[in-house]
Structure formats: structure tokens, C-alpha cells
Write a protein that holds these residues in place. Structure first.
Motif, mmCIF file in Angstrom:
data_model
loop_
_atom_site.group_PDB
_atom_site.id
_atom_site.type_symbol
_atom_site.label_atom_id
_atom_site.label_comp_id
_atom_site.label_asym_id
_atom_site.label_seq_id
_atom_site.Cartn_x
_atom_site.Cartn_y
_atom_site.Cartn_z
ATOM 1 N N UNK A 218 -19.488 -4.249 -10.603
ATOM 2 C CA UNK A 218 -18.230 -4.960 -10.454
ATOM 3 C C UNK A 218 -17.704 -4.969 -9.025
ATOM 4 N N UNK A 219 -17.090 -6.081 -8.642
ATOM 5 C CA UNK A 219 -16.591 -6.260 -7.270
ATOM 6 C C UNK A 219 -15.148 -5.761 -7.146
ATOM 7 N N UNK A 220 -14.979 -4.449 -7.251
ATOM 8 C CA UNK A 220 -13.648 -3.853 -7.153
ATOM 9 C C UNK A 220 -13.311 -3.564 -5.689
ATOM 10 N N UNK A 221 -13.437 -4.598 -4.872
ATOM 11 C CA UNK A 221 -13.253 -4.487 -3.424
ATOM 12 C C UNK A 221 -12.211 -5.514 -2.979
ATOM 13 N N UNK A 222 -11.967 -5.571 -1.670
ATOM 14 C CA UNK A 222 -10.878 -6.395 -1.162
ATOM 15 C C UNK A 222 -11.317 -7.834 -0.890
ATOM 16 N N UNK A 223 -11.765 -8.517 -1.949
ATOM 17 C CA UNK A 223 -12.018 -9.953 -1.837
ATOM 18 C C UNK A 223 -10.706 -10.697 -2.063
ATOM 19 N N UNK A 224 -10.050 -10.373 -3.179
ATOM 20 C CA UNK A 224 -8.719 -10.926 -3.468
ATOM 21 C C UNK A 224 -7.799 -9.851 -4.041
ATOM 22 N N UNK A 225 -7.990 -8.622 -3.561
ATOM 23 C CA UNK A 225 -7.090 -7.550 -3.958
ATOM 24 C C UNK A 225 -7.637 -6.568 -4.962
ATOM 25 N N UNK A 226 -8.908 -6.667 -5.332
ATOM 26 C CA UNK A 226 -9.472 -5.797 -6.356
ATOM 27 C C UNK A 226 -9.492 -4.323 -5.995
ATOM 28 N N UNK A 227 -9.419 -4.002 -4.685
ATOM 29 C CA UNK A 227 -9.412 -2.601 -4.260
ATOM 30 C C UNK A 227 -8.143 -1.889 -4.693
ATOM 31 N N UNK A 228 -7.148 -2.635 -5.169
ATOM 32 C CA UNK A 228 -5.889 -2.026 -5.612
ATOM 33 C C UNK A 228 -5.965 -1.434 -7.019
#
Length: 308
Positions: A218-228
């Protein structure tokens, strides 16, 4: 001269330390590619004699009000055991073409045929949804190329837009033809990469509609805020969702973030908040090879409390 040598030794020392940290985080960045060949499809992911096959219906969805101007392919898997006398369970996959293909990395129809036949999964209708194209006409063939222009906007964005699209636009048309349980514990959602964070977002926003999540790399990174998500999970009251995460040491590391670390942070947050979760962290890359190999066990774990 002595000061120059001392300064350069310090630079070399810190440079080697930095190299070591980066190498441990992502060995493939320095020419040491990970080996996905260790992950093999088992019997449950291959056609077996005597197992009845479900049917698959190919469809197109247009005229979305949530994502205006988009067209998309989607398909519906209906198991052979479904007769409409009892509500079926539901599972939805994003990037549906990747999960539906019988020669692909996941082979979901084959897995569901085998596990339902063995009584290890409930009778489940599966919906495979592709991201939206913003063209006058859809490409004839489903797949990654040409790239669906609306994919990142739909999948990587936080908030309830994609959940609204599913629950208010696409799924009602399916529920007119098939009897599907409204119980969130009988409804799961999954995806890979951006589709993985999308699946989590839908359940996070609408736990009353989806109680189970399956995320592959899963892309839980800062593409559109997923790192939050990790701090949000830690701070907010736990939601009644069960989460299965799969990740690998050879996953992506780029300007948006570090996928292996992001998935580990998600798992740590879910553990802290006492969620019902499972995290399988291997050595694979950003693909479905590892996730496909463990898909039957992942599904058994997700659906373990639902009797066939």
C-alpha cells in the motif's frame, strides 16, 4: 593539513554511516535487487479438477457525478454456489484487471472458486473496478496502459469521495441484480499500491459499510497525504475494521516516501491502537508476487469469523 585530514575523516565516517542506513533501508538502490522468485503460487491459486467455476460479467460505468468525465471498466465475479436464497458476502478490488486475470499475480477468481468449494470462504460476490479514464472512449483492453488518468486522484486522495462513488453510484446497480449482505463484517475491500491505500480509506471513512481491508504494498506515503494515516490511527478512537497489510523490503523509495517504512509505521500504529490486524513483511518489491502467493491465507484470515 592535520585539520583538513580530520575534517575529511569525519565526512567519510558520516558518509559511510549514511550509506549503511540507506543500504539497510533499500538494498536494491545500490544494485542489490530483491528476489521475488521465492514466492510461489500454491494449489489454491491454480485450477483444480472438480471445482465449479463462477461466472464473470464484464461491464462499463459512465456518468459518475463524484468523478465527472470518467469512464471505467469493471467486472463482477459470481460464484457457482450463489443462488440468491441467502445474501452473499462482498469483496471489492481496486485496479480490478490486475486481480481478475487468471494468468496474473493474484488470480482472484481461481482462489475464490477453490476456497468457496472447500468451505473455507463464504459465498462471495467479487467486484473488480478499474480506475477512471478521462477519454471520449475507453481503451478496448483493460490494463495499466494507457494509464487511467484519474487513478491517483481517486485512489491516493484522503476523504470520502471514492467511498461515495462506490456506495452511491456503482454498487447500487449491482445490488439490484444480486442479494448482498449489508453487514460490514460480510464486506471487504482490497487493492495494490495506490489501490491499497484507497481500500483502507474507504473502510476508514465508511466502517459501517466495509469491515475488512486487504492492502498489498500500500502507498501510505505523501502522494496526496497518505503519510498522515499512522498518527491519525493513533489519535482517533479505533474503528471496527480488520486490516491485512503486506509489504516488502524491496518496495519503492522515492520523493513521495519510503514504502517499506510507511507500511511498518501503519502496522505499528494499528498495533498501538489495538486493531485486529495482520502484517506480513517479506523481501519482495513493488508488485503482486508476494501478495499473490499469500492471497489464499490472507483471505482465510480476513474472513475467519464468517461461516460459509
Amino acid at each position: 593539513m592535520r585539520k583538513f585530514l580530520i575534517a575529511n575523516r569525519r565526512l567519510l565516517h558520516w558518509g559511510l554511516c549514511l550509506f549503511g542506513l540507506v543500504f539497510m533501508a533499500n538494498p536494491s538502490a545500490f544494485g542489490c535487487p530483491t528476489d521475488d522468485s521465492q514466492y510461489k503460487l500454491g494449489e489454491d491459486s491454480q485450477r483444480q479438477p472438480g471445482v465449479p467455476r463462477g461466472k464473470i460479467e464484464q461491464r462499463v460505468f459512465a456518468n459518475s457525478q463524484v468523478f465527472p468525465g470518467t469512464l471505467r471498466h469493471y467486472s463482477i465475479y459470481v460464484p457457482a454456489q450463489y443462488d440468491g436464497s441467502q445474501p452473499a458476502c462482498l469483496m471489492v478490488f481496486q485496479d480490478g484487471h490486475a486481480y481478475e486475470a487468471e494468468d496474473g499475480q493474484f488470480r482472484v477468481p481461481v482462489v475464490f472458486d477453490n476456497l468457496i468449494h472447500k468451505g473455507e470462504l463464504p459465498v462471495t460476490i467479487v467486484v473488480f473496478i478499474d480506475p477512471g479514464h478521462k477519454k471520449a472512449e475507453l481503451p478496448e483492453k483493460r490494463g495499466w496502459r494507457p494509464e487511467p488518468e484519474n487513478r491517483s486522484f481517486e485512489y491516493d486522495s484522503l476523504g470520502d469521495s471514492y467511498a461515495k462513488f462506490l456506495l452511491e453510484e456503482l454498487l447500487p446497480g449491482i445490488e439490484q441484480h444480486y442479494t448482498i449482505s449489508p453487514d460490514p463484517q460480510h464486506r471487504a475491500i482490497g487493492g495494490i499500491s495506490s489501490g491499497g491505500i484507497c481500500a483502507f480509506t474507504v473502510a476508514w471513512e465508511r466502517p459501517e459499510s466495509f469491515g475488512k481491508v486487504l492492502s498489498h504494498v500500500g502507498s501510505f506515503v505523501d502522494i496526496r497525504g497518505g503519510h498522515n494515516y499512522p498518527p491519525m490511527i493513533r489519535k482517533e478512537p479505533p474503528k471496527p475494521i480488520r486490516v491485512f497489510l503486506q509489504g516488502g523490503t524491496g518496495d519503492l523509495d522515492n520523493r513521495f516516501g519510503h514504502w517499506p517504512l510507511a507500511n511498518q509505521e501503519m502496522a505499528a500504529a494499528l498495533k498501538f491502537a489495538k486493531y485486529d490486524y495482520e502484517f506480513v513483511f517479506g523481501e519482495g518489491g513493488h508488485n503482486g508476487i508476494h501478495g499473490g502467493a499469500i492471497l489464499p491465507d490472507s483471505l482465510r484470515w480476513l474472513w475467519r469469523d464468517v461461516k460459509p
